[in-house]
Every structure is written in structure tokens, then in C-alpha cells.
Design a protein around this motif. Structure first.
Motif, PDB file in Angstrom:
ATOM      1  N   ILE A 293       0.846  -1.194   0.000  1.00  0.00           N
ATOM      2  CA  ILE A 293       0.000   0.000   0.000  1.00  0.00           C
ATOM      3  C   ILE A 293       0.879   1.241   0.000  1.00  0.00           C
ATOM      4  CG2 ILE A 293      -1.550   1.390   1.445  1.00  0.00           C
ATOM      5  CD1 ILE A 293      -2.865  -1.206   2.359  1.00  0.00           C
ATOM      6  N   ARG A 294       0.545   2.195  -0.876  1.00  0.00           N
ATOM      7  CA  ARG A 294       1.218   3.490  -0.902  1.00  0.00           C
ATOM      8  C   ARG A 294       0.383   4.491  -0.118  1.00  0.00           C
ATOM      9  NH1 ARG A 294       1.643   5.792  -6.183  1.00  0.00           N
ATOM     10  NH2 ARG A 294       3.376   7.055  -5.408  1.00  0.00           N
ATOM     11  N   ALA A 295       1.070   5.413   0.553  1.00  0.00           N
ATOM     12  CA  ALA A 295       0.383   6.392   1.405  1.00  0.00           C
ATOM     13  C   ALA A 295       1.053   7.751   1.257  1.00  0.00           C
ATOM     14  CB  ALA A 295       0.425   5.934   2.862  1.00  0.00           C
ATOM     15  N   THR A 296       0.459   8.741   1.912  1.00  0.00           N
ATOM     16  CA  THR A 296       1.009  10.093   1.963  1.00  0.00           C
ATOM     17  C   THR A 296       1.469  10.372   3.387  1.00  0.00           C
ATOM     18  OG1 THR A 296      -0.417  10.864   0.157  1.00  0.00           O
ATOM     19  CG2 THR A 296       0.509  12.547   1.623  1.00  0.00           C
ATOM     20  N   PHE A 297       2.669  10.917   3.523  1.00  0.00           N
ATOM     21  CA  PHE A 297       3.226  11.226   4.837  1.00  0.00           C
ATOM     22  C   PHE A 297       3.413  12.740   4.956  1.00  0.00           C
ATOM     23  CE2 PHE A 297       4.166   6.828   4.202  1.00  0.00           C
ATOM     24  CZ  PHE A 297       4.101   6.254   5.464  1.00  0.00           C
ATOM     25  N   PHE A 298       2.632  13.359   5.860  1.00  0.00           N
ATOM     26  CA  PHE A 298       2.786  14.776   6.172  1.00  0.00           C
ATOM     27  C   PHE A 298       3.864  14.884   7.250  1.00  0.00           C
ATOM     28  CE2 PHE A 298      -1.434  14.524   4.370  1.00  0.00           C
ATOM     29  CZ  PHE A 298      -1.556  15.691   3.618  1.00  0.00           C
ATOM     30  N   VAL A 299       5.018  15.408   6.880  1.00  0.00           N
ATOM     31  CA  VAL A 299       6.203  15.361   7.733  1.00  0.00           C
ATOM     32  C   VAL A 299       6.596  16.766   8.176  1.00  0.00           C
ATOM     33  CG1 VAL A 299       8.591  14.535   7.902  1.00  0.00           C
ATOM     34  CG2 VAL A 299       6.984  13.396   6.338  1.00  0.00           C
ATOM     35  N   THR A 300       6.931  16.932   9.458  1.00  0.00           N
ATOM     36  CA  THR A 300       7.512  18.206   9.875  1.00  0.00           C
ATOM     37  C   THR A 300       8.952  18.263   9.370  1.00  0.00           C
ATOM     38  OG1 THR A 300       8.347  17.417  12.018  1.00  0.00           O
ATOM     39  CG2 THR A 300       6.090  18.293  11.976  1.00  0.00           C
ATOM     40  N   ALA A 301       9.383  19.451   8.977  1.00  0.00           N
ATOM     41  CA  ALA A 301      10.770  19.614   8.530  1.00  0.00           C
ATOM     42  C   ALA A 301      11.732  19.271   9.658  1.00  0.00           C
ATOM     43  CB  ALA A 301      10.989  21.048   8.055  1.00  0.00           C
ATOM     44  N   ASN A 302      11.339  19.552  10.880  1.00  0.00           N
ATOM     45  CA  ASN A 302      12.174  19.227  12.040  1.00  0.00           C
ATOM     46  C   ASN A 302      12.439  17.725  12.123  1.00  0.00           C
ATOM     47  OD1 ASN A 302      13.598  19.820  14.428  1.00  0.00           O
ATOM     48  ND2 ASN A 302      11.773  19.493  15.696  1.00  0.00           N
ATOM     49  N   PHE A 303      11.402  16.917  11.933  1.00  0.00           N
ATOM     50  CA  PHE A 303      11.583  15.463  11.949  1.00  0.00           C
ATOM     51  C   PHE A 303      12.463  15.029  10.786  1.00  0.00           C
ATOM     52  CE2 PHE A 303      10.704  11.053  11.184  1.00  0.00           C
ATOM     53  CZ  PHE A 303      10.504  10.511  12.448  1.00  0.00           C
ATOM     54  N   ALA A 304      12.221  15.602   9.610  1.00  0.00           N
ATOM     55  CA  ALA A 304      12.995  15.220   8.420  1.00  0.00           C
ATOM     56  C   ALA A 304      14.472  15.545   8.589  1.00  0.00           C
ATOM     57  CB  ALA A 304      12.425  15.921   7.192  1.00  0.00           C
ATOM     58  N   LEU A 305      14.782  16.674   9.205  1.00  0.00           N
ATOM     59  CA  LEU A 305      16.177  17.055   9.425  1.00  0.00           C
ATOM     60  C   LEU A 305      16.878  16.111  10.395  1.00  0.00           C
ATOM     61  CD1 LEU A 305      15.783  20.943   9.569  1.00  0.00           C
ATOM     62  CD2 LEU A 305      17.052  19.639   7.838  1.00  0.00           C
ATOM     63  N   HIS A 306      16.125  15.537  11.314  1.00  0.00           N
ATOM     64  CA  HIS A 306      16.694  14.580  12.267  1.00  0.00           C
ATOM     65  C   HIS A 306      16.827  13.180  11.674  1.00  0.00           C
ATOM     66  CE1 HIS A 306      15.998  17.710  15.300  1.00  0.00           C
ATOM     67  NE2 HIS A 306      16.761  17.013  16.101  1.00  0.00           N
ATOM     68  N   HIS A 307      15.999  12.869  10.648  1.00  0.00           N
ATOM     69  CA  HIS A 307      16.024  11.526  10.051  1.00  0.00           C
ATOM     70  C   HIS A 307      15.965  11.622   8.528  1.00  0.00           C
ATOM     71  CE1 HIS A 307      15.552   9.759  14.025  1.00  0.00           C
ATOM     72  NE2 HIS A 307      14.560  10.595  14.237  1.00  0.00           N
ATOM     73  N   PRO A 308      16.930  12.305   7.914  1.00  0.00           N
ATOM     74  CA  PRO A 308      16.867  12.533   6.465  1.00  0.00           C
ATOM     75  C   PRO A 308      16.933  11.259   5.624  1.00  0.00           C
ATOM     76  CG  PRO A 308      19.002  13.198   7.349  1.00  0.00           C
ATOM     77  CD  PRO A 308      18.119  12.924   8.524  1.00  0.00           C
ATOM     78  N   GLU A 309      17.734  10.298   6.038  1.00  0.00           N
ATOM     79  CA  GLU A 309      17.866   9.073   5.238  1.00  0.00           C
ATOM     80  C   GLU A 309      16.559   8.293   5.214  1.00  0.00           C
ATOM     81  OE1 GLU A 309      21.197   6.878   6.672  1.00  0.00           O
ATOM     82  OE2 GLU A 309      22.678   8.352   5.988  1.00  0.00           O
ATOM     83  N   LEU A 310      15.847   8.290   6.338  1.00  0.00           N
ATOM     84  CA  LEU A 310      14.571   7.575   6.388  1.00  0.00           C
ATOM     85  C   LEU A 310      13.532   8.269   5.508  1.00  0.00           C
ATOM     86  CD1 LEU A 310      12.768   5.355   7.479  1.00  0.00           C
ATOM     87  CD2 LEU A 310      12.324   6.776   9.488  1.00  0.00           C
ATOM     88  N   ILE A 311      13.464   9.596   5.562  1.00  0.00           N
ATOM     89  CA  ILE A 311      12.508  10.329   4.730  1.00  0.00           C
ATOM     90  C   ILE A 311      12.832  10.129   3.257  1.00  0.00           C
ATOM     91  CG2 ILE A 311      11.583  12.601   4.162  1.00  0.00           C
ATOM     92  CD1 ILE A 311      10.770  11.392   6.937  1.00  0.00           C
ATOM     93  N   GLU A 312      14.104  10.126   2.919  1.00  0.00           N
ATOM     94  CA  GLU A 312      14.508   9.871   1.532  1.00  0.00           C
ATOM     95  C   GLU A 312      14.061   8.483   1.089  1.00  0.00           C
ATOM     96  OE1 GLU A 312      18.569   9.854  -1.238  1.00  0.00           O
ATOM     97  OE2 GLU A 312      18.718  10.025   0.953  1.00  0.00           O
TER      98      GLU A 312
END
Length: 258
Positions: free
Chosen positions: A49-68
Motif C-alpha cells: 500500500i502506498r500512502a502520503t506522509f505529512f512530515v515536519t521539517a524538524n523530523f525530516a532534518l533529524h532523520h533525512p535518510e529515512l525520509i529519503e
């Protein structure tokens, strides 16, 4: 006519205990959300299943490889820069950060805590749609997807007539057959479901000072319920990211965007 499931998750710092007077270290906030997010990603991969993830930039900066990594399969949208605070420049700043990390064009925005926000500011920041409110709370708002000055508004799904909300709190507190019934009548009426959850709900949050309605079902128990729900939904409709669905309904003869 096809029906669609728009499954989406708010990936944010787990700051919910702060509202109830409990101090929680930023590192713990990230760890709780991260554990739940990994559980969700494993389930989605298992069910294809594909989904949409609304991500805070703060979370993305802490876990960039996972968001990528998430962006290789799913849609990344903006949940602001921080979850617990907001300033107008966060609209474009979060979009820029998320695009740099994910490699995607970020076209969707969701305001934290369902706060009211100026829609023209969202549009001016380069977004195509926002999904920032539950029309059960804002009774003057339209219940279903619609355009407002060229910005697509996509409320969290609520049932027709009585506006029964279909989101995390309902999902974890009500009998499963009732959730199925509410989902079915809304899907039959609207031809789509916009379903929202938080990854931190899918790890054990029982030790935190939260209302029982928030923490009564969490972790593996909630994950098992979600798996059962998603398997049932796959028999009712097709799963899609929000952006893919918007592009599809734009190019087909739908009256859903009236």
C-alpha cells in the motif's frame, strides 16, 4: 466508478504529553515517533500500500535518510516546520527542506493541531492542496473535497449527515464493526476516504500522562487493528497517494470537485 482510499500519516515530534503538563525530552519525542513510523512502514510494505506522509521539517532534518527512503515509494507532504509552534515563513521553509531531503515536489500541506490558517498563504507558498481540518469540528466548512481560490481543500473524511469523524481517535475507541459501517457509507457517498493517523500511536504510549481515549489502544494492538482494517479496505477500493488521486480526478470526468 472507482473508489479510492487516501491513507495518510502525520510524522511529527511526539509532543502530545506537553499539552497535559508532562515534560518529555526532544530525543524521546523523536524516538517514539520513529518507532511507530517503522512499524507503519513495515505494514504498508507487507500489504503493498502506498500512502502520503505529512512530515515536519524538524523530523525530516533529524532523520533525512529515512525520509529519503520513504519518498521512493510514498508521497511526502508538509506538516510545517515544527509541530508545537508555527510562523508564516514555516510554509515555504518546510517545503524547501522537505523537497531537498526527499527529492520530490512537495505539493500538500497540513497544519498542526488542525489550526485555522490563511489559505492564500498556503497557495502563495507553492502548494496545490491542503488537508488541515476536520469538518466535524468546523461545521461551517464543506465536508468533501473542493476548490477555494485555486487551492484544493481536502478535509479529513467524516460521514454524511451526522459528520462522524474517521480518524485515529475514532478508530481506536469505537467497535470495529462501527468503523467499518461508517467507512462504507462515506466511501459509497464520496467515492474516497481521506484517513489520517499518527505513527506515534503505533508504539506503546501507555506510560505517558495522556487521556485514556488517546492511549487506551496503542502499539502492536493498534497496529493489528489497522492491518485488519486495511485488508478490509483493499476489498472496497483502490489505495492512492493524495497527489496521484488529485491528478487522476483532474483528468477524468469526475463531478467530485464541484
Amino acid at each position: 466508478m472507482r473508489k479510492y482510499i487516501l491513507l495518510n500519516f502525520d510524522v511529527e515530534e511526539f509532543d502530545a504529553p506537553l499539552k497535559y503538563g508532562e515534560k518529555i525530552k526532544p530525543s524521546v519525542q523523536f524516538d517514539i515517533s520513529l518507532m511507530g513510523l517503522r512499524n507503519i512502514l513495515s505494514l504498508l510494505e507487507h500489504l503493498k500500500i502506498r500512502a502520503t506522509f505529512f512530515v515536519t521539517a524538524n523530523f525530516a532534518l533529524h532523520h533525512p535518510e529515512l525520509i529519503e527512503a520513504i519518498a521512493r515509494t510514498h508521497e511526502i507532504a508538509s506538516h510545517g516546520f515544527y509541530h508545537s509552534k508555527f510562523s508564516p515563513e514555516d510554509l515555504w521553509k518546510s517545503k524547501q527542506v522537505l523537497e531537498e531531503i526527499s527529492g520530490q515536489t512537495v505539493s500538500g500541506f497540513r497544519m498542526g493541531e488542525q489550526q485555522i490558517i490563511n489559505e492564500q498563504a498556503i497557495l502563495a507558498s507553492g502548494y496545490q492542496y491542503h488537508s488541515s481540518f476536520n469538518s466535524n469540528y468546523y461545521q461551517g466548512k464543506r465536508r468533501t473535497v473542493h476548490y477555494c481560490d485555486h487551492l484544493l481543500n481536502l478535509p479529513i473524511s467524516v460521514t454524511p449527515f451526522v459528520r462522524f469523524p474517521l480518524f485515529g481517535l475514532s478508530f481506536k475507541n469505537l467497535p470495529f464493526p462501527l468503523i467499518q459501517f461508517a467507512s462504507q457509507i462515506t466511501l459509497d457517498s464520496d467515492r474516497y476516504l481521506n484517513l489520517n493517523f499518527h505513527p506515534w500511536e503505533f508504539t506503546d504510549i501507555s506510560k505517558f500522562k495522556l487521556p485514556n481515549s488517546v492511549k487506551r489502544l496503542s502499539g502492536i494492538h493498534l497496529l493489528n487493528r489497522l492491518e485488519k482494517y486495511l485488508i478490509w479496505l483493499k476489498k472496497q477500493a483502490e489505495f492512492s497517494t493524495i497527489s496521484d488521486w488529485i491528478n487522476r480526478i483532474k483528468h477524468q470526468k469526475y463531478d467530485i470537485l464541484g
